[in-house]
Design a protein around this motif. Structure first.
Motif, PDB file in Angstrom:
ATOM      1  N   ALA A   6       2.697  13.918  25.586  1.00 21.10           N
ATOM      2  CA  ALA A   6       4.037  14.476  25.432  1.00 21.10           C
ATOM      3  C   ALA A   6       4.735  14.550  26.788  1.00 21.10           C
ATOM      4  O   ALA A   6       4.107  14.839  27.806  1.00 21.10           O
ATOM      5  N   VAL A   7       6.036  14.278  26.787  1.00 21.79           N
ATOM      6  CA  VAL A   7       6.861  14.331  27.989  1.00 21.79           C
ATOM      7  C   VAL A   7       8.037  15.258  27.698  1.00 21.79           C
ATOM      8  O   VAL A   7       8.697  15.114  26.657  1.00 21.79           O
ATOM      9  N   PHE A   8       8.287  16.197  28.608  1.00 23.99           N
ATOM     10  CA  PHE A   8       9.428  17.108  28.487  1.00 23.99           C
ATOM     11  C   PHE A   8      10.197  17.125  29.799  1.00 23.99           C
ATOM     12  O   PHE A   8       9.586  17.176  30.860  1.00 23.99           O
ATOM     13  N   PRO A   9      11.529  17.132  29.729  1.00 20.43           N
ATOM     14  CA  PRO A   9      12.315  17.304  30.948  1.00 20.43           C
ATOM     15  C   PRO A   9      12.299  18.769  31.376  1.00 20.43           C
ATOM     16  O   PRO A   9      12.063  19.661  30.553  1.00 20.43           O
ATOM     17  N   LEU A  15      15.553  23.413  21.947  1.00 21.51           N
ATOM     18  CA  LEU A  15      15.462  22.688  20.675  1.00 21.51           C
ATOM     19  C   LEU A  15      14.037  22.253  20.374  1.00 21.51           C
ATOM     20  O   LEU A  15      13.601  22.296  19.227  1.00 21.51           O
ATOM     21  N   TYR A  16      13.296  21.834  21.395  1.00 18.35           N
ATOM     22  CA  TYR A  16      11.931  21.366  21.169  1.00 18.35           C
ATOM     23  C   TYR A  16      11.053  22.496  20.662  1.00 18.35           C
ATOM     24  O   TYR A  16      10.276  22.326  19.726  1.00 18.35           O
ATOM     25  N   GLY A  20       9.730  22.358  17.013  1.00 11.85           N
ATOM     26  CA  GLY A  20       8.362  21.865  17.093  1.00 11.85           C
ATOM     27  C   GLY A  20       8.219  20.362  17.238  1.00 11.85           C
ATOM     28  O   GLY A  20       7.497  19.731  16.466  1.00 11.85           O
ATOM     29  N   TYR A  21       8.887  19.780  18.212  1.00  6.19           N
ATOM     30  CA  TYR A  21       8.717  18.356  18.472  1.00  6.19           C
ATOM     31  C   TYR A  21       8.753  18.099  19.967  1.00  6.19           C
ATOM     32  O   TYR A  21       9.186  18.945  20.741  1.00  6.19           O
ATOM     33  N   SER A  22       8.292  16.940  20.375  1.00  6.46           N
ATOM     34  CA  SER A  22       8.274  16.552  21.782  1.00  6.46           C
ATOM     35  C   SER A  22       9.540  15.785  22.125  1.00  6.46           C
ATOM     36  O   SER A  22      10.057  15.033  21.297  1.00  6.46           O
ATOM     37  N   ALA A  23       9.998  15.949  23.364  1.00  8.13           N
ATOM     38  CA  ALA A  23      11.161  15.198  23.815  1.00  8.13           C
ATOM     39  C   ALA A  23      10.857  13.705  23.806  1.00  8.13           C
ATOM     40  O   ALA A  23      11.698  12.891  23.443  1.00  8.13           O
ATOM     41  N   PHE A  32       8.577   6.639  23.967  1.00  3.35           N
ATOM     42  CA  PHE A  32       9.315   6.793  22.726  1.00  3.35           C
ATOM     43  C   PHE A  32      10.052   8.126  22.803  1.00  3.35           C
ATOM     44  O   PHE A  32       9.418   9.184  22.757  1.00  3.35           O
ATOM     45  N   VAL A  33      11.376   8.067  22.955  1.00  2.00           N
ATOM     46  CA  VAL A  33      12.162   9.280  23.165  1.00  2.00           C
ATOM     47  C   VAL A  33      12.762   9.736  21.840  1.00  2.00           C
ATOM     48  O   VAL A  33      13.429   8.960  21.152  1.00  2.00           O
ATOM     49  N   SER A  34      12.541  11.000  21.505  1.00  7.64           N
ATOM     50  CA  SER A  34      13.151  11.594  20.314  1.00  7.64           C
ATOM     51  C   SER A  34      14.655  11.593  20.454  1.00  7.64           C
ATOM     52  O   SER A  34      15.194  11.521  21.567  1.00  7.64           O
TER      53      SER A  34
END
Length: 133
Positions: A6-9, A15-16, A20-23, A32-34
Motif C-alpha cells: 500500500a502507498v499513501f501520500p 477518505l482512505y 477503508g481503501y489504499s491510495a 495502481f492508483v485508486s
C-alpha cells in the motif's frame, strides 16, 4: 511471487480511513492508483468544479510522488465525469497544463451519474521508475 504494498501520500488520509481503501498499490514495477477526487484535506468535496479538478490532479500527484513517480510515468488514465459535455472544456484546460506535449498517456473518459458528491475522479496505472520487482 510479487508482493503488493500500500502507498499513501502524506497528509491525505481522511477518505482512505473513512472508506477503508489504499491510495495506491505498488506491485512490482507498477503502481495502481485508486480514483483521486478533488477533496479537501478533511475529505469533503471542493464545490468549485475547476478547483475540484485541480485538486484531483494535485492529490494524484501527491500519491504518485509517494511511490517515486510523476505524471511522466503514467501508462493508463481513466477519468469519471458526472456531466462530460459541460465539464470537458474545464478538464481539458487542466489536462493541457499537466500534459502540454506528446507523448500523452492513453486516456479513457467515462460518464457516470454518481461520484459520492464529487463531479470528477481520476484513476491511473503508472510504471515506477527503477523499481525493484
Amino acid at each position: 511471487m510479487i508482493r503488493r504494498e500500500a502507498v499513501f501520500p502524506a497528509n491525505r488520509h481522511a477518505l482512505y480511513e473513512a472508506h477503508g481503501y489504499s491510495a495506491a498499490i505498488r506491485s512490482g514495477d507498477l503502481l495502481f492508483v485508486s480514483g483521486q477526487v478533488g477533496s479537501r484535506e478533511d475529505g469533503t468535496p471542493e464545490p468549485d468544479f475547476a478547483r475540484q479538478v485541480e485538486l484531483a490532479f494535485a492529490n494524484l500527484s501527491a500519491t504518485l510522488a509517494a511511490a517515486g513517480c510523476t505524471f511522466d510515468d503514467l501508462i493508463d488514465v481513466t477519468t469519471f465525469h458526472t456531466d462530460p459535455e459541460a465539464q470537458f472544456p474545464t478538464i481539458m484546460q487542466v489536462k493541457e497544463a499537466i500534459f502540454p506535449q506528446p507523448p500523452y498517456p492513453n486516456w479513457t473518459a467515462v460518464g457516470v451519474n454518481w461520484l459520492a458528491g464529487f463531479d470528477f475522479e481520476i484513476k491511473v496505472i503508472a510504471r515506477i521508475p527503477d523499481a525493484q520487482a
